[in-house]
Motif scaffolding. Structure first.
Motif, short mmCIF file in Angstrom:
data_model
loop_
_atom_site.label_atom_id
_atom_site.label_comp_id
_atom_site.label_asym_id
_atom_site.label_seq_id
_atom_site.Cartn_x
_atom_site.Cartn_y
_atom_site.Cartn_z
N UNK A 214 24.38 157.46 -16.08
CA UNK A 214 24.86 158.68 -16.76
C UNK A 214 23.78 159.57 -16.82
N UNK A 215 22.67 159.29 -17.15
CA UNK A 215 21.46 160.07 -17.19
C UNK A 215 21.30 160.83 -16.18
N UNK B 203 9.90 150.66 -19.09
CA UNK B 203 10.55 151.98 -19.28
C UNK B 203 10.23 152.95 -18.11
N UNK C 280 8.40 148.12 -26.23
CA UNK C 280 8.92 147.54 -24.96
C UNK C 280 7.56 147.84 -24.04
N UNK D 69 21.57 164.68 -15.33
CA UNK D 69 20.19 165.46 -14.68
C UNK D 69 20.53 166.10 -13.55
N UNK E 98 13.47 151.06 -13.86
CA UNK E 98 14.90 151.56 -14.09
C UNK E 98 15.91 151.73 -13.12
N UNK F 175 10.43 154.62 -14.39
CA UNK F 175 11.46 155.03 -13.54
C UNK F 175 11.62 153.99 -12.49
N UNK G 183 19.15 149.52 -23.79
CA UNK G 183 19.29 150.83 -23.43
C UNK G 183 18.41 151.44 -22.75
N UNK G 184 17.32 150.99 -22.61
CA UNK G 184 15.93 151.64 -21.72
C UNK G 184 16.41 151.31 -20.18
#
Ligand code: SF4
Ligand code: SF4
Ligand code: SF4
Lengths: 70, 192
Positions: B180-181, B80, B75, B185, B85, B82, B171-172
């Protein structure tokens, strides 16, 4: 070490970029990867045999296979 | 490795998408895969949903892996990152709120029921064949159309990146996975 010149391979995760999806843990034949607290993947170097399956699977491509001196 | 029952949840995801073609009201069930991941991560501090139960991720894994519909390329870096995302998560949530607002307008009687599914936040696909009237308020039907649009949009995006990059590229940048991550965290940060 006994076998001269034979290098051991092991997987290493770039944990800052890991999205903790768990694809690597699912594919690993040695169950060497754990997702720590839902934040990142962690390789257990004692269990890892360096097959590279996790690195191929990782959707973010954040796993690298290293040779470690033996 | 031994397959568990939860390794077959991709079939449920597939059925869900198909049901939406026949009766739009089924799409209310999709709320489960909105609340379960969040509940699991808040309650246990893990991405247990992603790691085990998510049928959507599995579906991409099966189509891209076993069926070979993926180029299996890396990818690009920015996807990817941040910034991308988190940016995509915010965009997704804003669009979700807009969808809820439209639902509210129908509930309040200020707007008629729109029998369309909006794909990629732009294309309004006619979808009247999946609507056979509702026992509930018209707003309930409006939510079903709106929510199915969200599900279909994420599936289409996921399929595109599945083909271009690795099977589970979605999923990335999946907003649910990012959320959820983030919860994990926050929880991990609080622990000693
Ligand atoms: S597959 Fe990659 S991104 Fe997913 S948990 Fe493993 S290392 Fe992290
Ligand atoms: S390299 Fe192979 S054994 Fe090592 S963690 Fe990855 S999949 Fe498991
Ligand atoms: S990141 Fe999204 S699609 Fe992937 S396993 Fe998690 S919830 Fe499912």
């Amino acid at each position: 070490m006994t076998s001269v010149g034979k290098k051991r391979r092991t997987a290493a995760v770039d944990q800052g970029a890991c999205v903790a999806c768990g694809c690597c843990a699912k594919i690993c034949p040695m169950q060497a990867i754990e997702i720590v607290r839902g934040v990142m993947a962690q390789v257990n170097p004692d269990k890892c045999v360096g097959c590279g399956k996790c690195a191929r699977e990782c959707p973010a491509s954040v796993i690298e296979i290293w040779e470690v001196g033996a | 490795m031994k397959k568990r029952w939860y390794d077959y949840l991709w079939i449920v995801s597939l059925l869900y998408l198909l049901l939406g073609f026949f009766n739009i009201l089924f799409t209310w069930l999709g709320l489960l895969c909105f609340f379960l991941p969040l509940i699991i991560s808040v309650a246990t501090g893990t991405k247990g949903y992603c790691n085990r139960y998510c049928g959507r991720g599995q579906l991409f894994g099966v189509l891209g892996g076993r069926f070979g519909l993926s180029r299996k390329k890396d990818i690009p870096g920015w996807m990817k990152h941040k910034a991308f995302r988190y940016g995509f998560l915010i965009f997704f949530l804003v669009m979700f709120l807009l969808m809820l607002w439209n639902t509210y307008l129908v509930f309040a009687g200020a707007q008629d029921l729109q029998q369309v599914v909006t794909l990629l936040w732009t294309f309004r696909l006619p979808w009247h064949w999946a609507y056979h009237g509702t026992l509930f308020h018209l707003g309930a039907a409006q939510f079903a159309f709106g929510f199915y649009g969200v599900m279909l949009t994420s599936t289409v995006l996921g399929l595109i990146t599945m083909m271009l990059f690795k099977p589970r590229s979605w999923c990335v940048y999946c907003p649910m996975g990012t959320m959820t991550q983030l919860i994990c965290k926050a929880k991990a940060g609080k622990q000693p």
